[in-house]
Motif scaffolding. Structure first.
Motif, PDB file in Angstrom:
ATOM      1  N   GLU A   1      85.788  45.096 101.517  1.00  0.00           N
ATOM      2  CA  GLU A   1      85.105  45.410 100.266  1.00  0.00           C
ATOM      3  C   GLU A   1      85.146  44.243  99.290  1.00  0.00           C
ATOM      4  OE1 GLU A   1      84.844  49.212  97.451  1.00  0.00           O
ATOM      5  OE2 GLU A   1      86.837  48.332  97.474  1.00  0.00           O
ATOM      6  N   GLU A   2      86.318  43.586  99.208  1.00  0.00           N
ATOM      7  CA  GLU A   2      86.436  42.467  98.270  1.00  0.00           C
ATOM      8  C   GLU A   2      87.541  41.528  98.742  1.00  0.00           C
ATOM      9  OE1 GLU A   2      86.585  41.624  93.438  1.00  0.00           O
ATOM     10  OE2 GLU A   2      86.625  43.680  94.203  1.00  0.00           O
ATOM     11  N   SER A   3      87.351  40.246  98.461  1.00  0.00           N
ATOM     12  CA  SER A   3      88.360  39.245  98.802  1.00  0.00           C
ATOM     13  C   SER A   3      88.825  38.533  97.540  1.00  0.00           C
ATOM     14  CB  SER A   3      87.807  38.238  99.814  1.00  0.00           C
ATOM     15  OG  SER A   3      86.652  37.603  99.315  1.00  0.00           O
ATOM     16  N   TYR A   4      90.036  37.974  97.616  1.00  0.00           N
ATOM     17  CA  TYR A   4      90.700  37.355  96.472  1.00  0.00           C
ATOM     18  C   TYR A   4      91.381  36.072  96.920  1.00  0.00           C
ATOM     19  CZ  TYR A   4      90.417  42.285  95.030  1.00  0.00           C
ATOM     20  OH  TYR A   4      89.980  43.553  94.757  1.00  0.00           O
ATOM     21  N   THR A   5      91.760  35.244  95.964  1.00  0.00           N
ATOM     22  CA  THR A   5      92.595  34.085  96.255  1.00  0.00           C
ATOM     23  C   THR A   5      94.061  34.475  96.039  1.00  0.00           C
ATOM     24  OG1 THR A   5      92.601  33.265  93.980  1.00  0.00           O
ATOM     25  CG2 THR A   5      90.760  32.572  95.404  1.00  0.00           C
ATOM     26  N   LEU A   6      94.973  33.609  96.487  1.00  0.00           N
ATOM     27  CA  LEU A   6      96.387  33.860  96.221  1.00  0.00           C
ATOM     28  C   LEU A   6      96.666  34.025  94.728  1.00  0.00           C
ATOM     29  CD1 LEU A   6      98.385  31.485  98.615  1.00  0.00           C
ATOM     30  CD2 LEU A   6      98.442  33.986  98.601  1.00  0.00           C
ATOM     31  N   ALA A   7      96.010  33.206  93.928  1.00  0.00           N
ATOM     32  CA  ALA A   7      96.229  33.275  92.478  1.00  0.00           C
ATOM     33  C   ALA A   7      95.716  34.579  91.879  1.00  0.00           C
ATOM     34  CB  ALA A   7      95.552  32.086  91.801  1.00  0.00           C
TER      35      ALA A   7
ATOM     36  N   SER B   1      93.462  47.731  94.022  1.00  0.00           N
ATOM     37  CA  SER B   1      93.955  48.630  95.056  1.00  0.00           C
ATOM     38  C   SER B   1      94.518  49.915  94.456  1.00  0.00           C
ATOM     39  CB  SER B   1      95.025  47.924  95.899  1.00  0.00           C
ATOM     40  OG  SER B   1      95.558  48.789  96.874  1.00  0.00           O
ATOM     41  N   GLN B   2      95.271  49.777  93.367  1.00  0.00           N
ATOM     42  CA  GLN B   2      95.857  50.941  92.720  1.00  0.00           C
ATOM     43  C   GLN B   2      94.802  51.839  92.097  1.00  0.00           C
ATOM     44  OE1 GLN B   2      99.510  48.514  90.972  1.00  0.00           O
ATOM     45  NE2 GLN B   2      99.840  50.687  90.694  1.00  0.00           N
ATOM     46  N   ALA B   3      93.668  51.267  91.705  1.00  0.00           N
ATOM     47  CA  ALA B   3      92.607  52.058  91.091  1.00  0.00           C
ATOM     48  C   ALA B   3      91.935  52.982  92.095  1.00  0.00           C
ATOM     49  CB  ALA B   3      91.561  51.141  90.456  1.00  0.00           C
ATOM     50  N   GLY B   4      92.088  52.681  93.397  1.00  0.00           N
ATOM     51  CA  GLY B   4      91.509  53.523  94.436  1.00  0.00           C
ATOM     52  C   GLY B   4      90.013  53.332  94.572  1.00  0.00           C
ATOM     53  N   HIS B   5      89.355  54.343  95.128  1.00  0.00           N
ATOM     54  CA  HIS B   5      87.893  54.358  95.326  1.00  0.00           C
ATOM     55  C   HIS B   5      87.427  53.237  96.245  1.00  0.00           C
ATOM     56  CE1 HIS B   5      88.069  57.197  92.038  1.00  0.00           C
ATOM     57  NE2 HIS B   5      88.547  56.274  91.245  1.00  0.00           N
ATOM     58  N   ALA B   6      88.299  52.773  97.134  1.00  0.00           N
ATOM     59  CA  ALA B   6      87.925  51.670  98.023  1.00  0.00           C
ATOM     60  C   ALA B   6      86.966  52.150  99.093  1.00  0.00           C
ATOM     61  CB  ALA B   6      89.166  51.075  98.675  1.00  0.00           C
ATOM     62  N   ARG B   7      86.193  51.216  99.594  1.00  0.00           N
ATOM     63  CA  ARG B   7      85.357  51.455 100.771  1.00  0.00           C
ATOM     64  C   ARG B   7      85.735  50.378 101.772  1.00  0.00           C
ATOM     65  NH1 ARG B   7      78.962  51.889 100.057  1.00  0.00           N
ATOM     66  NH2 ARG B   7      79.694  53.618  98.765  1.00  0.00           N
ATOM     67  N   GLY B   8      86.726  50.682 102.626  1.00  0.00           N
ATOM     68  CA  GLY B   8      87.207  49.684 103.564  1.00  0.00           C
ATOM     69  C   GLY B   8      88.422  48.961 103.041  1.00  0.00           C
ATOM     70  N   ARG B   9      88.424  47.634 103.107  1.00  0.00           N
ATOM     71  CA  ARG B   9      89.631  46.843 102.892  1.00  0.00           C
ATOM     72  C   ARG B   9      89.473  45.790 101.816  1.00  0.00           C
ATOM     73  NH1 ARG B   9      93.702  47.212 103.458  1.00  0.00           N
ATOM     74  NH2 ARG B   9      94.650  45.922 105.035  1.00  0.00           N
ATOM     75  N   ARG B  10      90.617  45.407 101.238  1.00  0.00           N
ATOM     76  CA  ARG B  10      90.711  44.254 100.360  1.00  0.00           C
ATOM     77  C   ARG B  10      91.598  43.221 101.038  1.00  0.00           C
ATOM     78  NH1 ARG B  10      88.822  46.294  95.509  1.00  0.00           N
ATOM     79  NH2 ARG B  10      89.049  48.552  95.278  1.00  0.00           N
ATOM     80  N   VAL B  11      91.227  41.954 100.933  1.00  0.00           N
ATOM     81  CA  VAL B  11      92.002  40.893 101.592  1.00  0.00           C
ATOM     82  C   VAL B  11      92.126  39.697 100.676  1.00  0.00           C
ATOM     83  CG1 VAL B  11      91.335  41.619 103.911  1.00  0.00           C
ATOM     84  CG2 VAL B  11      89.986  39.865 102.726  1.00  0.00           C
ATOM     85  N   ILE B  12      93.182  38.934 100.923  1.00  0.00           N
ATOM     86  CA  ILE B  12      93.396  37.651 100.226  1.00  0.00           C
ATOM     87  C   ILE B  12      93.061  36.531 101.188  1.00  0.00           C
ATOM     88  CG2 ILE B  12      95.159  36.131  99.254  1.00  0.00           C
ATOM     89  CD1 ILE B  12      96.479  38.651  98.094  1.00  0.00           C
ATOM     90  N   LEU B  13      92.166  35.647 100.775  1.00  0.00           N
ATOM     91  CA  LEU B  13      91.779  34.497 101.605  1.00  0.00           C
ATOM     92  C   LEU B  13      92.538  33.259 101.183  1.00  0.00           C
ATOM     93  CD1 LEU B  13      87.897  34.994 101.797  1.00  0.00           C
ATOM     94  CD2 LEU B  13      89.656  35.831 103.366  1.00  0.00           C
ATOM     95  N   ILE B  14      93.035  32.508 102.158  1.00  0.00           N
ATOM     96  CA  ILE B  14      93.856  31.330 101.869  1.00  0.00           C
ATOM     97  C   ILE B  14      93.228  30.111 102.509  1.00  0.00           C
ATOM     98  CG2 ILE B  14      96.151  30.291 102.179  1.00  0.00           C
ATOM     99  CD1 ILE B  14      96.967  33.457 102.398  1.00  0.00           C
TER     100      ILE B  14
END
Length: 297
Positions: free
Chosen positions: A269-275, A284-297
């Motif tokens: 659903e969404e990707s993020y950096t380490l920062a 993630s805590q807000a919920g309502h996800a559709r699939g996964r969240r990941v951190i890209l490095i």
């Protein structure tokens, strides 16, 4: 190397991106240059100091269980993997440039690192709770919180096994849940009546921790037919709480097989950096996800 850690329990603001010593692979382990790390609810539950049984923490602590990356160090006794192999698996402190994995498998062909990082503990959890709740082919399983990562895996694995599924999710995720082969309804007022109209429920899973255990017990008629991975008060209702068990190679192998056969797909659903780890936890805590969240490095 860079690593996300926290020195005190609390909200997302306690997360810090710091310089850290490189970890090294011990016996039976591999180290990977992390390309992506999965963001799981257990990550922020541990950060808050929740007692989940399988992951006692000493502060300061790192964050993250799932990763996909390139093997760059192999521990004693490890066979069947080589430097440079692309793997996905589960370990410790995976929100980092380097991480040690205790369970891994070759990354399925056709997946990006970000996609692969979304599978390990999600599939292990899905397989575990389906086993624990004892639902069988031909029976009906109710899944509360059906659109998140674990829910997405449960719905698809259950469909593969011939289990009928009813999933509750937010209004925006109804078509997503139906697309995974489940009957869908929202979890707002009157949801239990809508579930009953969809059919009798043989077993139920609480994947969201939204305070619905009394209703799930009522719908199944037996607290032993309900399992929660999200409500630590489950025992008050006679319900089994299934915390974090840790991934195993068999679960990763089954995930890879399902993915290869086109029977399992969990979108990112969404990707993020380490920062941006703190923002990833807030989302993630807000919920309502559709699939996964990941951190890209």
């Amino acid at each position: 190397m860079k690593k996300v850690s926290f020195a005190e329990f609390g909200g997302p603001e306690v997360l810090r991106l710091t310089d850290a010593e490189e970890p090294h692979a011990g016996p039976g382990q591999v180290r990977v240059a992390v390309r992506a790390a999965g963001v799981n609810p257990v990550d922020w539950r541990l950060r808050e100091g929740q007692v989940l049984g399988a992951h006692p923490l000493e502060l300061p602590a790192g964050v993250g269980l799932d990763a996909a990356g390139v093997v760059d160090e192999i521990g004693a006794g490890v066979r069947g993997v080589a430097l440079g192999d692309h793997v996905f698996g589960e370990g410790t402190d995976t929100y980092a440039e380097l991480a040690v994995l205790s369970a891994w498998a070759p990354m399925p062909e056709g997946l990006t690192f970000g996609e692969a990082a979304g599978y390990p503990s999600v599939v292990e959890t899905a397989l575990r709770v389906l086993r624990e709740v004892g639902v069988r082919p031909g029976q009906t399983l109710l899944v509360s919180g059906a659109s998140g990562g674990v829910g997405s895996a449960v719905l698809q694995i259950a469909r593969e096994r011939g289990i009928r599924v009813i999933g509750t999710a937010g209004a925006a995720n109804q078509e997503y849940v139906r697309g995974l082969g489940a009957l869908a309804t929202t979890y707002d007022e009157g949801w239990t009546a809508r579930v009953r109209r969809l059919g009798a429920v043989d077993a139920a899973l609480d994947l969201a921790g939204s305070g619905v255990l009394p209703e799930l017990v009522d719908l199944t008629g037996d607290p032993e037919r309900v399992v929660s991975i999200a409500d630590t008060d489950a025992a008050k209702f006679g319900v089994r709480f299934s915390g974090t068990a840790g991934s195993v190679p068999d679960a990763l192998a089954e995930a890879a097989d399902l993915i290869a056969r086109g029977r399992l797909h969990i979108p990112v659903e969404e990707s993020y950096t380490l920062a941006e780890a703190a923002r990833a936890h807030r989302d993630s805590q807000a919920g309502h996800a559709r699939g996964r969240r990941v951190i890209l490095i």
